[in-house]
Scaffold this active site. Structure first.
Site, short mmCIF file in Angstrom:
data_model
loop_
_atom_site.label_atom_id
_atom_site.label_comp_id
_atom_site.label_asym_id
_atom_site.label_seq_id
_atom_site.Cartn_x
_atom_site.Cartn_y
_atom_site.Cartn_z
N ASP A 37 0.88 -1.18 0.00
CA ASP A 37 0.00 0.00 0.00
C ASP A 37 0.91 1.22 0.00
OD1 ASP A 37 -1.91 1.97 0.32
OD2 ASP A 37 -2.23 1.56 2.45
N LYS A 100 2.92 10.85 -4.21
CA LYS A 100 1.82 10.14 -4.86
C LYS A 100 0.85 11.11 -5.53
CE LYS A 100 -1.77 6.71 -3.76
NZ LYS A 100 -2.32 5.85 -2.68
N GLU A 203 -7.85 0.59 -4.28
CA GLU A 203 -7.85 0.67 -2.82
C GLU A 203 -9.21 0.37 -2.19
OE1 GLU A 203 -6.20 4.49 -2.11
OE2 GLU A 203 -4.16 3.90 -2.65
N ASP A 225 -12.33 6.79 2.84
CA ASP A 225 -10.88 6.67 3.05
C ASP A 225 -10.32 8.05 3.35
OD1 ASP A 225 -8.18 6.24 2.99
OD2 ASP A 225 -8.17 5.07 1.14
#
Length: 464
Positions: A37, A100, A203, A225
């Site tokens: 992850d 990211k 995800e 999330d």
């Protein structure tokens, strides 16, 4: 025909018997495919253990199960994870984080300039792609995928040290809204770390897997999330064992860092009120930031937290030496919630968006899944439960939900026990009625795999 069925049944029974005897008398093989992850703020690695069917999130030498997504460059070395994050305040221009956000993305010049304004390090435009300018003994640029590769390499080494085997293969998660280019650049980061990516999994799907939402009575799943830097909300439909993303929305400038920053700003104002001067030294700000982050974590479990931070304040006037003080303050949960009230309310906006786009009433949501460490904040959980009129699912550690699901996928791709039998119809396990004990262990994850086979096949394959 009856003879053929009898032969098939005998073969299946032999397979189960061989598996059962192998599990009893042979040591299980080491897992050789890891689940990764690569998060915006934190990242983690996990494995699915053959035989037992357990997922293990691998910790570093200090026992920490996630590492900050930060890489710091110094004249003599490159520091990754916690070591890199520790230099964020003292070496800000050469400590890269949130990479990211930039990986595989094409930016218009004005948008990239706007995005880079929030960071202390220099972001430059290379034909629409973001690169980071680093100055140590010399000046050079690094790409977002290179930063990602250093993080992935560290996790690869953590897994190899823990398992005692060499690792070359992995499954990696990406946000559901990543396009093909962003997925490919994420794969490129893994390749730079010496890893072959067998599968890229979304995800939200990984999180749903970790929560065991393969059960037949779950149809509409909302995944919230909320990590350190971003908020992603996804509405999933389970249809015939396959999770489909029906709608998604989010806020890429909202997360735990923003909540901490509000508390840090309040603390710095308190220092100025108490001593007549604000903290200006990088070391002081770094210590305050660490104390505030610890207080935020404590406030998820306690109603108040105590700050005690040594500072060296720079006083006004040319002849005055820095003043050493011990700053102390009590921060309550109520104060923390008041400081962030407007930010917390923003969480519901993407929730309403995905329900509207998915043409679904909030009462039709079967399960609300929380992912990301910031969903531990009690006020956020209350907001979500009050909005839906029911409690969200909190049975899995929200920090580790995604990597847990990715590890299950890695077990499938690696052919691990008991996952390797999923090429068969799981219901045929009933052909081995004398092996109920082994069958129970075998089916610990086989329901997931029987119902999720299409999920794994439907995940977009990375372009090599």
């Amino acid at each position: 025909m009856a003879g053929e069925m009898s032969m098939i049944g005998s073969v299946i029974l032999a397979l189960f018997l061989a598996g059962y005897l192998g599990q009893q008398y042979l040591p299980p093989p080491k897992p050789k495919v890891i689940g990764l992850d690569l998060g915006t703020t934190f990242c983690s690695v996990a494995v699915f253990h053959p035989g037992t069917g357990d997922v293990e999130v691998i910790a570093d030498k200090e026992g920490r199960k996630s590492i900050p997504s930060a890489v710091s460059f110094t004249p003599s070395e490159v520091l990754v994870g916690h070591e890199g994050q520790n230099l964020a305040d003292t070496n800000p221009q050469n400590t890269i984080y949130d990479a990211k956000r930039f990986i595989g993305k094409i930016f218009q010049p004005d948008l990239l300039e706007q995005e880079s304004a929030r960071y202390p390090f220099k972001v430059i435009n290379n034909n629409g792609s973001a690169e980071f300018l680093v100055t140590t003994n010399q000046t050079f640029t690094v790409t977002p995928e290179f930063i990602g590769s250093r993080l992935l390499l560290k996790m690869k080494k953590m897994a190899e040290r823990h398992l005692g085997v060499s690792i070359q293969k992995a499954v990696i998660s990406v946000p559901a809204d990543f396009d093909e280019r962003q997925r490919n650049y994420t794969v490129r980061a893994a390749n730079l770390a010496g890893l072959e990516v067998l599968r890229v999994i979304n995800e939200p799907t990984a999180a749903a897997m970790a929560y065991g939402l393969h059960k037949a009575d779950v149809f509409n799943v909302l995944v919230v999330d909320l990590g350190g830097g971003t908020l992603d909300v996804s509405l999933l439909n389970k249809q015939g064992g396959m999770f489909l993303t029906r709608a998604m929305a989010g806020n890429n400038k909202l997360g735990g860092q923003d909540f901490s920053q509000r508390l840090l700003q309040y603390t710095m104002e308190r220092v100025q009120q108490q001593y007549g001067t604000p903290p200006t030294l990088k070391e002081d700000i770094h210590r305050l930031r660490q104390a505030v982050e610890a207080a935020k974590l404590n406030l998820t479990l306690q109603s108040s937290a105590h700050l005690r931070v040594p500072l060296l304040l720079e006083l006004q006037g040319p002849a005055k030496d820095p003043l050493p003080v011990m700053f102390q303050a009590v921060v309550t949960r109520q104060l923390f919630e008041e400081l962030n009230a407007d930010l917390f309310r923003k969480i519901l906006a993407p929730v309403e968006t995905v329900l509207a786009e998915g043409q679904l009433g909030k009462e039709e949501v079967d399960e609300i899944v929380l992912v990301g460490g910031s969903t531990r904040i009690p006020r956020i959980r209350r907001l979500i439960s009050e909005y839906f009129g029911k409690e969200p699912n909190t049975s899995v550690d929200p920090d580790l939900a995604v990597v847990t699901g990715v590890a299950i996928q890695a077990g499938i791709m690696g052919g691990s026990w008991p996952l390797q039998v999923t090429g068969l119809d799981c219901r045929q396990a009933s052909l081995a009625p004398g092996l109920f004990h082994y069958r129970a262990m075998l089916l610990k994850y086989s329901d997931v795999l029987c119902s999720q086979t299409m999920v794994f096949r439907s995940v977009p394959e990375p372009m090599q």
